[in-house]
Design an enzyme around this catalytic site. Sequence first.
Site, PDB file in Angstrom:
ATOM      1  N   HIS A 193       1.053   0.020   9.191  1.00 25.22           N
ATOM      2  CA  HIS A 193       2.040   0.342  10.043  1.00 25.22           C
ATOM      3  C   HIS A 193       3.393   0.365  10.581  1.00 25.22           C
ATOM      4  O   HIS A 193       4.509   0.964  10.370  1.00 25.22           O
ATOM      5  CB  HIS A 193       1.680   0.430  10.998  1.00 25.22           C
ATOM      6  CG  HIS A 193       0.321   1.966  11.274  1.00 25.22           C
ATOM      7  ND1 HIS A 193      -0.847   1.378  12.320  1.00 25.22           N
ATOM      8  CD2 HIS A 193      -0.322   2.844  10.739  1.00 25.22           C
ATOM      9  CE1 HIS A 193      -1.763   2.062  11.710  1.00 25.22           C
ATOM     10  NE2 HIS A 193      -1.713   3.237  10.852  1.00 25.22           N
ATOM     11  N   CYS A 505       2.281  11.712  -9.172  1.00 27.37           N
ATOM     12  CA  CYS A 505       2.346  11.383  -8.188  1.00 27.37           C
ATOM     13  C   CYS A 505       1.670  10.108  -7.779  1.00 27.37           C
ATOM     14  O   CYS A 505       1.599   9.958  -5.999  1.00 27.37           O
ATOM     15  CB  CYS A 505       1.291  12.863  -7.544  1.00 27.37           C
ATOM     16  SG  CYS A 505      -0.235  13.158  -7.383  1.00 27.37           S
TER      17      CYS A 505
HETATM   18  C1  PEP Z   1      -3.121   7.583  -6.783  1.00 26.17           C
HETATM   19  O1  PEP Z   1      -4.223   7.125  -7.211  1.00 26.17           O
HETATM   20  O2  PEP Z   1      -2.204   7.612  -7.481  1.00 26.17           O
HETATM   21  C2  PEP Z   1      -3.091   8.564  -5.792  1.00 26.17           C
HETATM   22  C3  PEP Z   1      -1.614  10.052  -5.552  1.00 26.17           C
HETATM   23  O3  PEP Z   1      -3.993   8.938  -5.303  1.00 26.17           O
HETATM   24  P1  PEP Z   1      -4.452   8.399  -3.621  1.00 26.17           P
HETATM   25  O4  PEP Z   1      -2.815   6.883  -3.590  1.00 26.17           O
HETATM   26  O5  PEP Z   1      -3.945   8.956  -2.643  1.00 26.17           O
HETATM   27  O6  PEP Z   1      -5.392   6.982  -3.492  1.00 26.17           O
END
Ligand code: PEP
Length: 572
Positions: A193, A505
């Site tokens: 946080h 992403c």
């Molecule tokens: C990832 O694993 O790169 C992803 C985008 O999902 P999270 O970070 O939410 O697991």
Amino acid sequence: MKILKGIAIASGIARGEVCCYLTPSEETLPHYAVSPGDIPREIERFRAAVLSAQQEMRQMIRVIEASQDAKAADIFNAHLLILSDEQLSRAVISLIEKRGVNAEHAVNDAFEEHIRRYDALEGHFRELTHDFVDTRDRILQAFGREAGHFKCDISAGSAIIVAAKRLTPSMVLTIPRGRVLAFVTEEGGITSHATILARAYNVPMVFGIAVSAEMDCGMPVVVDGSRGTVVVAPDKKMTQYYDKKIAAAVRKKSVCMLSGKAEATTRNGKRITLKINMSTPDDLTLAHDLPHDGIGLLRTEFLFMDKTREPNEDEQVRTYRSILNACSAKPVTVRLLDISSDKLPPFLQLPARVNADMELRGAMAVEVFQELFIVQVKALLQANTHGNLRLLYPMVSDIGDLKTFRTIVHQARAILTREKKPFNADFTEGIMVETPAAALMADQLLEEVDFINIGSNDLLQYTLAASRGSAVAEARYHILHPAVLKLISMAAAAGRRAGKEVCICGEVASFEEFYPILLDIGLSSFSVTPAKFGDIKCDLMHQDIAAGKKLLTDYSAAKTKHDADAFFAKYL
Ligand code: PEP
Ligand code: MG
């Protein structure tokens, strides 16, 4: 001159003087025995201290709410919940009664127990440690104990490099924005946080530096948030090198300012799809004025965490609708609940001794908690008024996993029809590629779905058998390890063959220095955290895609993390 190596948390370069934040030491904590007759008075002292800490916290929340910082208000509301936690209070009182110790000492020991327990966990839960530390310190201050403070005078005017053992939310908020050049700490994690609050300052951050041994007030330092280094007392050559870099960054930013609302393109005019990752609804506020191409990843876990019961269908419809409607002209990629060890909804009844990272991810979770997923899909289909929903299934490794998710969607539609609830089943469908299996099977998976999102964070952990969020793993393996990049490259090539979108992403998309190679392997769709959107878009404007540079071949020669760092250092 000394170069200290830590962990890169937020990029950018800052040069300035250190100001150390001192956390009160253990020795200043009063420690004495309480006679049996005085125990009720000691318990009363404890209750009064908690009450006073709660009042102070409420007052602080009112001020924060007035400044409309919803994220900070949420964090302090969570601290208020810790302050009101019955179990913790009982633990403190029991220590006073059974061990006959003074209230301050009992508070310290009871919290220490919790702090140790959370510190031993992984990911998000581990990072709650800092919230417990912050709340404990607030109660101890109510007993009149000295609060943490800056060792040097920060009212003097010039901006400072904050050096501390760790960041806590309260400490971050005591420093006005514009007065901080960089944050350097000994401990901390990317998603705590306090780090989230500090990230909003948009300054470089480096963690894992021996602050108390190496840094003191007034020291001149350079903080390089991209390399994760702190240069103490830089010599003339180093100072000139960094001054040039700072000047170049300022120039680059001013060119970007001119591009304002224009969409993302590279220097040679290639249009890049640049989207936003959302982990909480606040990210939507941050994204509001950005010229983004939609939400590339909405992590829906925020609706399920911090809850003692499952969010009901109506509640979910309202939340999804507000997000889908706010972006009605753009695609919104909503990922179904992604369960893992650091994202375990507290209300779930887990099977005994289950390893959530190996036995409860993706389709495996769907099979155990069917009803939970059916309700989520029902809510999403009802919220899809404008047809801009892109449904994303987490952690799909093969067509079997995909079928499991599709069965849930099928059931959700059938129930909605039976219940005569209006819904829109016109959505595009995609999967997260987060295991080597999925990358290897990308051609086959792309025959079935409309798009794929590459989750490089999990792809790294499942390729290298190294837990994400672990400092040991972070120190050993590069976040864009050559093996991971080869898998990403395979998925990108499969996307080109199928003529379908492959968007990355994971966190690697939020680091500017990786773009030369990500573009070189043929990716042209990225989803990044809103705080990094401006920097990435700006950096893209300076990127020239010279086809056939074959950077992947060169990079494959990197044998260690050090080689990998050196490879990307030339783009910093
Ligand atoms: C990832 O694993 O790169 C992803 C985008 O999902 P999270 O970070 O939410 O697991
Ligand atoms: Mg993931």
